[in-house]
Design an enzyme around this catalytic site. Structure first.
Site, short mmCIF file in Angstrom:
data_model
loop_
_atom_site.label_atom_id
_atom_site.label_comp_id
_atom_site.label_asym_id
_atom_site.label_seq_id
_atom_site.Cartn_x
_atom_site.Cartn_y
_atom_site.Cartn_z
N ASP A 55 0.84 -1.21 0.00
CA ASP A 55 0.00 0.00 0.00
C ASP A 55 0.87 1.25 0.00
O ASP A 55 1.79 1.38 0.81
CB ASP A 55 -0.91 0.03 1.22
CG ASP A 55 -1.65 1.36 1.32
OD1 ASP A 55 -2.59 1.57 0.52
OD2 ASP A 55 -1.26 2.19 2.16
N TYR A 60 2.86 10.15 0.37
CA TYR A 60 4.01 9.60 1.06
C TYR A 60 5.30 10.05 0.35
O TYR A 60 5.73 9.44 -0.63
CB TYR A 60 3.96 8.08 1.13
CG TYR A 60 2.74 7.50 1.82
CD1 TYR A 60 1.99 8.25 2.71
CD2 TYR A 60 2.35 6.19 1.58
CE1 TYR A 60 0.87 7.72 3.34
CE2 TYR A 60 1.25 5.64 2.22
CZ TYR A 60 0.51 6.42 3.09
OH TYR A 60 -0.59 5.87 3.71
N LYS A 85 -3.68 5.88 -3.41
CA LYS A 85 -4.71 6.78 -2.91
C LYS A 85 -4.86 8.01 -3.77
O LYS A 85 -3.97 8.38 -4.54
CB LYS A 85 -4.40 7.17 -1.45
CG LYS A 85 -4.22 5.93 -0.55
CD LYS A 85 -3.86 6.31 0.86
CE LYS A 85 -3.62 5.06 1.70
NZ LYS A 85 -2.32 4.42 1.40
#
Length: 342
Positions: A55, A60, A85
Site C-alpha cells: 500500500d 508519502y 490513494k
C-alpha cells in the site's frame, strides 16, 4: 524464509489480499531521510518473506514512495496486490532540501500536496500514480484523509466535493475495470460511518484505530462494515510506532504521528507486563490482534529496512498462547467485545 500467508477477500470483489501487507509511508522518508537502497531492501525483504500486498500513496514523500515501490518491484512476475490513494494533487514547488521536513516527510521531491477531491483531480491522480509506479493498473484505490479530523470546519464542503466528484470518478474506474476495489483511507471512524450511508465501498483502510491500544470501531463502524460486506484494511497496528518501540523507548517513538502522552505510555507498560509474563513480544501481539475480527481482511505494517521487514514477518507468525489473550481481557486491556486470536 518465504512464508505463505493466508488470503482474505476484499468485500465481494473476488480480489484476495494476504493477511499481512506492507505499508509504504516509511519508504517515502517519513520522519527521516532514507537512502534508496534501504527503501528497496525493505520492499524486497518483505516480498521475500511472503508479503504480496503493498500500500502506498502520492502523499508519502510527495511521490517518492510510489517511485521507490515501483522500482523495487519492477520486473516481478509473481501476482501482487497494490493499493494507492487519491485526494491530493502534487503541485510543483521548485527545489527542496531533503533534510528539511515537510508534513513529516524528508523528501527531495519538488512538489507540495494540495487537497482536491474533485472528479478531474481523482482521475489525474490515478493516472500519475500509475506512471510513478510503472504499472498498468493498481488493484485498490482509496480516497485519502477525508474527514473532520483532517479538515475541521471544511469537512462538509470536502465531503460534498468528494460525493459530487471524486467518488463518481472512483466508481467509473471500478466499473471500467481500471481498479478492482475502492474505499477510503483514514485515521478516524466517524467519517467511515458517515460515508457508508452514501457510498458503495468495497473496503476501508483504517489507520491506528483498531489496535491493542484502542478498539473504538467496535461500537458502530465494524458492525456497519459487516452488515454492508465492506472489508477493513487495518493499517498502523503499532499506533505510529509506540507498540513497536515499547514504553522504555517511548520518548523516541510516536503515537498518532506525535509524541506519546503519559497515559498511552502507561497503557503500553501494562501491556508489556502481560507480554513479559507469557514471553510474548509486544510487536507480535500488536500485529496479530486485529485479524481476529471478522471484518478485518489484512493488517498493513510499515518498515524502513530489510531487517525491519523480516522482523515484522517473524512477529506476525510468532506463536502466542490463548491464555495470553485471556489475560489481556481479564486485566481490561482490551475491549470485552473484541474477538481474540485463537
Amino acid at each position: 524464509m518465504t512464508q505463505t500467508f493466508p488470503r482474505r477477500e476484499i468485500g465481494s470483489t473476488g480480489l484476495e489480499v494476504c493477511t499481512l501487507g506492507f505499508g509504504c509511508a516509511g519508504i517515502g522518508n517519513l520522519y527521516r531521510v532514507l537512502e534508496d537502497e534501504a527503501a528497496e531492501g525493505a520492499v524486497r525483504e518483505s516480498f521475500a518473506a511472503g508479503v504480496r500486498y503493498f500500500d502506498t500513496a502520492p502523499y508519502y514523500g510527495f511521490g517518492l514512495s510510489e517511485l521507490r515501490l515501483g522500482a523495487a518491484l519492477r520486473g516481478e512476475t509473481t501476482p501482487l496486490v497494490i493499493s494507492t490513494k487519491v485526494g491530493r494533487r502534487l503541485v510543483p514547488t521548485g527545489p527542496q532540501d531533503a533534510h528539511v521536513g515537510r508534513e513529516g516527510y524528508f523528501s527531495p521531491r519538488p512538489f507540495a500536496p494540495v487537497f482536491d477531491y474533485s472528479y478531474d483531480a481523482v482521475m489525474r491522480s490515478h493516472d500519475e500514480s500509475l506512471e510513478r509506479l510503472g504499472v498498468a493498473r493498481v488493484d485498490i484505490l482509496f480516497c485519502h484523509d477525508i474527514g473532520r479530523l483532517t479538515h475541521g470546519a471544511d469537512h462538509d464542503t470536502r465531503v460534498r466535493e468528494f460525493l459530487d466528484g471524486g467518488y463518481r470518478a472512483m466508481r467509473e474506474l471500478r466499473e471500467s475495470g481500471a481498479v478492482r476495489a475502492i474505499g477510503i483511507g483514514v485515521n478516524e471512524c466517524e467519517v467511515c460511518v458517515e460515508l457508508l450511508e452514501h457510498c458503495e465501498f468495497d473496503c476501508i483502510m483504517l489507520a491506528g484505530r483498531y489496535t491493542l491500544l484502542e478498539q473504538t470501531p467496535l461500537e458502530t463502524m465494524f458492525p456497519l462494515c459487516e452488515k454492508r460486506g465492506v472489508s477493513v484494511v487495518c493499517a498502523g497496528p503499532m499506533n505510529s510506532g509506540i507498540l513497536a518501540a515499547g514504553s522504555r523507548a517511548a520518548s523516541r517513538s510516536h503515537y498518532n504521528y506525535a509524541p506519546p502522552p503519559p497515559d498511552v505510555i502507561e497503557r503500553v507498560r501494562r501491556l508489556e507486563e502481560v507480554c513479559d509474563a507469557f514471553e510474548v513480544p509486544l510487536q507480535a501481539a500488536a500485529l496479530q490482534f486485529p485479524l481476529a475480527h471478522p471484518a478485518v481482511a489484512t493488517v498493513v505494517a510499515g518498515a524502513s529496512s530489510g531487517r525491519e521487514s523480516r522482523r515484522i514477518a517473524e512477529m506476525f507468525s510468532h506463536p502466542i498462547p490463548r491464555e495470553f489473550w485471556g489475560a489481556l481481557r481479564e486485566r481490561s486491556l482490551v475491549d470485552a467485545r473484541a474477538p481474540l486470536p485463537g
